[in-house]
Design a protein around this motif. Structure first.
Motif, PDB file in Angstrom:
ATOM      1  N   HIS A 135      60.842  49.805  15.252  1.00 47.71           N
ATOM      2  CA  HIS A 135      61.178  48.472  15.770  1.00 47.71           C
ATOM      3  C   HIS A 135      62.063  47.694  14.806  1.00 47.71           C
ATOM      4  CE1 HIS A 135      58.847  49.498  19.174  1.00 47.71           C
ATOM      5  NE2 HIS A 135      58.008  50.053  18.320  1.00 47.71           N
TER       6      HIS A 135
ATOM      7  N   CYS B  68      63.427  46.682  24.469  1.00 43.30           N
ATOM      8  CA  CYS B  68      62.515  47.676  23.889  1.00 43.30           C
ATOM      9  C   CYS B  68      61.137  47.495  24.521  1.00 43.30           C
ATOM     10  CB  CYS B  68      62.454  47.452  22.372  1.00 43.30           C
ATOM     11  SG  CYS B  68      61.363  48.601  21.514  1.00 43.30           S
TER      12      CYS B  68
ATOM     13  N   CYS C  50      58.464  47.154  23.203  1.00 46.90           N
ATOM     14  CA  CYS C  50      57.639  46.228  22.417  1.00 46.90           C
ATOM     15  C   CYS C  50      57.851  44.779  22.835  1.00 46.90           C
ATOM     16  CB  CYS C  50      57.929  46.384  20.926  1.00 46.90           C
ATOM     17  SG  CYS C  50      59.485  45.638  20.396  1.00 46.90           S
TER      18      CYS C  50
ATOM     19  N   CYS D 134      65.793  46.990  19.192  1.00 39.81           N
ATOM     20  CA  CYS D 134      65.094  47.858  18.231  1.00 39.81           C
ATOM     21  C   CYS D 134      65.701  49.270  18.287  1.00 39.81           C
ATOM     22  CB  CYS D 134      63.620  48.008  18.590  1.00 39.81           C
ATOM     23  SG  CYS D 134      62.696  46.483  18.700  1.00 39.81           S
TER      24      CYS D 134
HETATM   25 ZN   LIG Z   1      60.775  47.349  19.669  1.00 41.54          ZN
END
Ligand SMILES: [Zn+2]
Length: 327
Positions: free
Chosen positions: A168, A178, A180, A185
């Motif tokens: 990340h 991403c 996340c 990332c």
């Molecule tokens: Zn990420």
């Protein structure tokens, strides 16, 4: 084969693998079974059973209790605290699972739990492609991107155990989304998922010929296979992912100055022909003082899917040595 020193376990999204290891991380006995996704109680039961079965196999094969009493090292994807509490394990969908304590209670064997990519980095540093080096950075490319850092021969864990989440690292602020929740990332550029996605996008945007036009749901693996079959678009997609990887590696090399950088994970060996030269070049252009220094080598990892299991097991073996030193 040497003397058994630890049990290494890898908790994957689909399978659990447990092995008895010697001091060189060689597998003396190996068993696997399906991962009970989303069921923390069954996970602990199944791991306990698997460890018991290793012992039983040992009794049949090589004499009593090959794994009996050995320290246990577990690698699992997710955020793992230094005490072995799994705050979040995305592959098996568990939260706040006190895995090290529960397994130690069930087995009466010393137990250590590490993030899987951190464990893999330690495995490669001890007995794999980075053997003999004390400062190592590794990225693992798979469905996502994991990472690990060894500094001065010790695994970097950070204050909460969450250090080394290199997947990340931002390479393109505001760039591709991403999983996340952030954008830009390295995981959104160099994971197998990202590579498959990028190939689909290019096929939709460009009227080029490609073997991938015959594939319904293109994955990173499909792109790799097409590249091996000479497909130009597939190769370009891998080279581009390699360039992004190099951008991430430049940041890591500037921050950490490792002796060697490893690229591991499921896809790394097959994609190395296209991704690694591009990564080396993009990294070399961006590291600080590049006119006066040699960039560190960027090499494929050596232990394959066993790296996390081996690293976790050898780390658990150290735990016992450390305790003996103290007493
Ligand atoms: Zn990420």
């Amino acid at each position: 084969m040497g003397e058994a020193v630890a049990i290494g376990i890898d908790i994957g999204g689909t399978k659990l693998v447990a092995a008895v290891l010697d001091t060189q991380g060689r597998v003396l006995e190996r068993l696997r079974r399906q991962t009970p996704a989303g069921d923390a109680d069954r996970l602990v039961d199944d791991l306990h059973g698997l460890i018991g079965d290793l012992d039983a196999e040992g009794e049949r094969g090589r004499g009593a209790g090959l794994g009996d009493g050995l320290p246990i090292g577990v690698g699992i994807a997710g955020l793992v605290t230094p005490a072995g509490m799994v705050r979040y394990g995305p592959n098996i969908d568990v939260h706040d699972l006190d895995l090290a304590r529960l397994l130690a209670q069930r087995t009466a064997q010393p137990t250590l739990v590490l993030n899987d990519a951190s464990a893999a980095t330690l495995g490669e540093q001890r007995v794999g492609a980075a053997r003999g080096h004390r400062d190592v950075v590794m990225l693992t490319l798979g469905t996502g991107v994991g990472g690990g850092v060894v500094v001065g021969g010790r695994l970097l864990t950070g204050a909460n155990g969450f250090g080394g989440e290199l997947g990340h690292l931002l390479v393109d602020d505001g760039g591709r989304p991403c999983p996340c929740g952030n954008r830009g990332c390295i995981e959104a550029y160099a994971s197998g998922t990202a590579i498959g996605h990028r190939a689909r996008q290019r096929l939709a945007d460009e009227p080029v010929d490609s073997l991938l036009r015959e594939v319904a749901q293109i994955t990173g693996r499909d792109v790799t296979l097409a590249a091996r079959d000479g497909d130009e678009l597939a190769r370009e997609v891998l080279v581009e992912a390699g360039e992004w990887l190099g951008v991430a590696l430049a940041g890591l090399v500037n921050a950490l100055d490792p002796e060697v950088v490893l690229v591991g994970g499921g896809a790394a060996t097959q994609t190395a022909t296209w991704m690694l030269p591009a990564a080396r070049e993009a990294m070399a252009e961006r590291i600080i003082g590049h006119a006066w220094r040699s960039p560190p080598p960027v090499e494929p990892a050596a232990l394959g899917d066993d790296a996390g299991m081996v690293g976790a097991g050898l780390a658990a073996a150290d735990l016992v040595v450390d305790e003996q030193d103290v007493t």
